[in-house]
Design a protein around this motif. Sequence first.
Motif, PDB file in Angstrom:
ATOM      1  N   ALA A   1       0.824  -1.265   0.086  1.00  0.00           N
ATOM      2  CA  ALA A   1       0.015  -0.148  -0.019  1.00  0.00           C
ATOM      3  C   ALA A   1       0.903   1.313   0.033  1.00  0.00           C
ATOM      4  N   ALA A   2       0.327   2.443  -0.234  1.00  0.00           N
ATOM      5  CA  ALA A   2       0.797   3.690   0.053  1.00  0.00           C
ATOM      6  C   ALA A   2       0.489   3.992   1.372  1.00  0.00           C
ATOM      7  N   TYR A   3       1.424   4.274   2.443  1.00  0.00           N
ATOM      8  CA  TYR A   3       1.320   4.828   3.538  1.00  0.00           C
ATOM      9  C   TYR A   3       1.607   6.180   3.954  1.00  0.00           C
ATOM     10  N   TYR A   4       0.586   6.762   4.493  1.00  0.00           N
ATOM     11  CA  TYR A   4       0.565   8.359   4.897  1.00  0.00           C
ATOM     12  C   TYR A   4       0.591   8.306   6.239  1.00  0.00           C
ATOM     13  N   CYS A   5       1.284   9.484   6.790  1.00  0.00           N
ATOM     14  CA  CYS A   5       1.240   9.841   8.127  1.00  0.00           C
ATOM     15  C   CYS A   5       0.334  11.262   8.184  1.00  0.00           C
ATOM     16  N   GLY A   6      -0.447  11.360   9.162  1.00  0.00           N
ATOM     17  CA  GLY A   6      -1.387  12.548   9.491  1.00  0.00           C
ATOM     18  C   GLY A   6      -1.167  13.070  10.916  1.00  0.00           C
ATOM     19  N   ALA A   7      -1.626  14.076  11.263  1.00  0.00           N
ATOM     20  CA  ALA A   7      -1.614  14.621  12.372  1.00  0.00           C
ATOM     21  C   ALA A   7      -2.849  15.277  12.868  1.00  0.00           C
ATOM     22  N   GLY A   8      -3.283  15.035  13.999  1.00  0.00           N
ATOM     23  CA  GLY A   8      -4.623  15.922  14.191  1.00  0.00           C
ATOM     24  C   GLY A   8      -4.546  15.861  16.045  1.00  0.00           C
ATOM     25  N   HIS A   9      -5.925  16.077  16.450  1.00  0.00           N
ATOM     26  CA  HIS A   9      -5.976  16.512  17.992  1.00  0.00           C
ATOM     27  C   HIS A   9      -6.453  15.441  18.721  1.00  0.00           C
ATOM     28  N   ASP A  10      -7.230  14.415  17.841  1.00  0.00           N
ATOM     29  CA  ASP A  10      -7.692  13.333  18.804  1.00  0.00           C
ATOM     30  C   ASP A  10      -7.269  12.060  18.242  1.00  0.00           C
ATOM     31  N   ALA A  11      -7.020  11.527  19.115  1.00  0.00           N
ATOM     32  CA  ALA A  11      -6.332   9.955  18.596  1.00  0.00           C
ATOM     33  C   ALA A  11      -7.264   8.857  18.609  1.00  0.00           C
ATOM     34  N   ASN A  12      -7.768   8.965  17.308  1.00  0.00           N
ATOM     35  CA  ASN A  12      -8.850   7.616  17.080  1.00  0.00           C
ATOM     36  C   ASN A  12      -8.453   7.269  15.613  1.00  0.00           C
ATOM     37  N   SER A  13      -9.519   6.123  15.243  1.00  0.00           N
ATOM     38  CA  SER A  13      -9.336   5.216  13.986  1.00  0.00           C
ATOM     39  C   SER A  13     -10.063   6.174  12.962  1.00  0.00           C
ATOM     40  N   ASN A  14     -10.581   7.424  13.171  1.00  0.00           N
ATOM     41  CA  ASN A  14     -11.368   7.915  12.192  1.00  0.00           C
ATOM     42  C   ASN A  14     -10.158   8.759  11.323  1.00  0.00           C
ATOM     43  N   TYR A  15      -9.870   8.564  10.314  1.00  0.00           N
ATOM     44  CA  TYR A  15      -8.679   9.302   9.477  1.00  0.00           C
ATOM     45  C   TYR A  15      -9.304  10.655   9.134  1.00  0.00           C
ATOM     46  N   ALA A  16     -10.726  10.724   8.952  1.00  0.00           N
ATOM     47  CA  ALA A  16     -11.261  12.057   8.896  1.00  0.00           C
ATOM     48  C   ALA A  16     -11.094  13.196   9.759  1.00  0.00           C
ATOM     49  N   THR A  17     -10.811  12.870  10.865  1.00  0.00           N
ATOM     50  CA  THR A  17     -10.468  13.656  12.019  1.00  0.00           C
ATOM     51  C   THR A  17      -9.106  14.283  11.969  1.00  0.00           C
ATOM     52  N   TYR A  18      -8.159  13.802  11.202  1.00  0.00           N
ATOM     53  CA  TYR A  18      -6.614  14.044  11.241  1.00  0.00           C
ATOM     54  C   TYR A  18      -6.716  15.264   9.905  1.00  0.00           C
ATOM     55  N   PHE A  19      -5.902  16.451  10.045  1.00  0.00           N
ATOM     56  CA  PHE A  19      -5.979  17.417   9.134  1.00  0.00           C
ATOM     57  C   PHE A  19      -4.852  17.877   8.558  1.00  0.00           C
ATOM     58  N   TYR A  20      -3.664  17.467   9.047  1.00  0.00           N
ATOM     59  CA  TYR A  20      -2.424  17.296   8.287  1.00  0.00           C
ATOM     60  C   TYR A  20      -1.893  16.209   7.614  1.00  0.00           C
ATOM     61  N   TRP A  21      -1.507  15.984   6.329  1.00  0.00           N
ATOM     62  CA  TRP A  21      -1.083  14.883   5.733  1.00  0.00           C
ATOM     63  C   TRP A  21       0.020  15.098   5.171  1.00  0.00           C
ATOM     64  N   GLY A  22       0.770  13.923   4.806  1.00  0.00           N
ATOM     65  CA  GLY A  22       2.010  13.912   4.163  1.00  0.00           C
ATOM     66  C   GLY A  22       1.625  13.391   2.715  1.00  0.00           C
ATOM     67  N   GLN A  23       2.687  13.157   1.748  1.00  0.00           N
ATOM     68  CA  GLN A  23       2.257  12.665   0.385  1.00  0.00           C
ATOM     69  C   GLN A  23       2.409  11.398   0.167  1.00  0.00           C
ATOM     70  N   GLY A  24       2.998  10.654   1.388  1.00  0.00           N
ATOM     71  CA  GLY A  24       2.939   9.063   1.446  1.00  0.00           C
ATOM     72  C   GLY A  24       4.336   8.292   0.778  1.00  0.00           C
ATOM     73  N   THR A  25       4.402   7.388   1.069  1.00  0.00           N
ATOM     74  CA  THR A  25       5.469   6.387   0.493  1.00  0.00           C
ATOM     75  C   THR A  25       5.079   4.927   0.503  1.00  0.00           C
ATOM     76  N   GLN A  26       5.462   4.508  -0.716  1.00  0.00           N
ATOM     77  CA  GLN A  26       5.109   3.102  -0.984  1.00  0.00           C
ATOM     78  C   GLN A  26       5.568   2.087  -0.470  1.00  0.00           C
ATOM     79  N   VAL A  27       5.014   1.218   0.013  1.00  0.00           N
ATOM     80  CA  VAL A  27       5.578  -0.352   0.296  1.00  0.00           C
ATOM     81  C   VAL A  27       5.144  -1.239  -0.615  1.00  0.00           C
ATOM     82  N   THR A  28       5.903  -1.995  -1.099  1.00  0.00           N
ATOM     83  CA  THR A  28       5.462  -3.177  -1.838  1.00  0.00           C
ATOM     84  C   THR A  28       6.088  -4.615  -0.943  1.00  0.00           C
ATOM     85  N   VAL A  29       5.233  -5.380  -1.100  1.00  0.00           N
ATOM     86  CA  VAL A  29       5.725  -6.626  -0.363  1.00  0.00           C
ATOM     87  C   VAL A  29       5.348  -8.035  -1.353  1.00  0.00           C
ATOM     88  N   SER A  30       6.492  -8.420  -2.029  1.00  0.00           N
ATOM     89  CA  SER A  30       6.235  -9.467  -3.031  1.00  0.00           C
ATOM     90  C   SER A  30       7.510 -10.287  -2.947  1.00  0.00           C
TER      91      SER A  30
END
Length: 122
Positions: free
Chosen positions: A92-121
Amino acid sequence: EVQLVESGGGWVQPGGSLRLSCAASGFPFSLHVMTWVRQAPGKGLEWVASIDRSGRSTTYVDSVKGRFGISRDNAKNTVYLQMNSLGPEDTAAYYCGAGHDANSNYATYFYWGQGTQVTVSS
């Protein structure tokens, strides 16, 4: 300017490990909770893990529990994702994000990076 820059992705064989890093700047890193989400090819975003401001509390999606570890270094403004026992399902492409509430709802995070690709094969 707020920036989140991910690194550490790449190709790895099944069973291997990778450590992702996300360097933050432009905002008070230690005052924000951090998260990692991923997006597999042709699929939607999936929350992976979150860590609170101090680094003492972490949460994970069930599919990565016992294999992945999220951590942070507030002195370096960096959050990490250690990934072990990787399988093709982790591709998958993996993205880090920043927010105010630690939860599993990614919509609550408001700063995002561009991502880094991880390929397992093989």
